[in-house]
Design an enzyme around this catalytic site. Sequence first.
Site, PDB file in Angstrom:
ATOM      1  N   SER A   1      63.052  37.943   4.862  1.00 39.02           N
ATOM      2  CA  SER A   1      62.675  39.356   4.852  1.00 39.02           C
ATOM      3  C   SER A   1      63.649  40.218   4.076  1.00 39.02           C
ATOM      4  O   SER A   1      63.323  41.346   3.672  1.00 39.02           O
ATOM      5  CB  SER A   1      62.594  39.872   6.287  1.00 39.02           C
TER       6      SER A   1
ATOM      7  N   HIS B   1      73.867  29.934   9.237  1.00 38.15           N
ATOM      8  CA  HIS B   1      73.691  30.399  10.615  1.00 38.15           C
ATOM      9  C   HIS B   1      73.825  29.280  11.642  1.00 38.15           C
ATOM     10  O   HIS B   1      73.408  29.435  12.786  1.00 38.15           O
ATOM     11  CB  HIS B   1      72.340  31.108  10.771  1.00 38.15           C
TER      12      HIS B   1
ATOM     13  N   GLY C   1      61.096  32.906   1.532  1.00 46.60           N
ATOM     14  CA  GLY C   1      60.710  33.037   2.931  1.00 46.60           C
ATOM     15  C   GLY C   1      61.654  33.849   3.791  1.00 46.60           C
ATOM     16  O   GLY C   1      61.839  33.542   4.965  1.00 46.60           O
TER      17      GLY C   1
END
Length: 234
Positions: A177, A108, A175
């Site tokens: 979702s 990202h 860590g």
Amino acid sequence: MPFQSIVILTGAGLSAESGVPTFRDKDGIWAHYDYREVATPQGFARNPARVHEFYNMRRRAHAGIRPNAAHAALARLEREHAGEVWVVTQNVDALHEGAGSRNLIHMHGELFQALCAECGARTRWVDDLSLDTPCPACAETGGMRPDVVWFGEVPYHMERIVELLQAADLFVSIGTSGQVYPAGGFVAEARAVGAHTVELNLEPSEGRSLFAEAIHGPATVVVPAYVDRLLKGD
């Protein structure tokens, strides 16, 4: 038999204990900011000054933040494991590097890097950005932006990530979702080639059922313990 090729996906939950805010928790960043205004190409086109203000604030907030025990454990795994270890991170912070990780992919982008929309040059950047900032490479103004992947943009290095997943015999998700794609689909890709899959998370993610093994608790506790286990060959 010890794992020879390990791919680790990390998300915001890994850096939370260092003081980096998460995004999707009830008090996360998107509870205070509309992502459409500060993290999309359209938002930048409408109001670049607001987007620069948001990322300048985030850059300044990271000044005193340090890697935690989970970052350090992953760097140790890379150093001491006899096989290959790669970390693919959704995080734009520099905490993996700060802990010593070198086999690292920022899918990202990076908060401390700027991208020139005019010439495509990437530059290490720690100061504020604005419309008046000239590109160090082409000297044009108005085109500098944070080198982060916004909503609606394609994550970086996807071909390389797919190559690593296809060669992995262990995939660990830490860590995250599991709600953001394509990263949320990595576990399925790893399972498809027969990799053992493990979730290390504060609580079960939405994709928990896709993992062969899950360990839940604070990252600074469960990650070092799992790394110890891997290095002992368990």
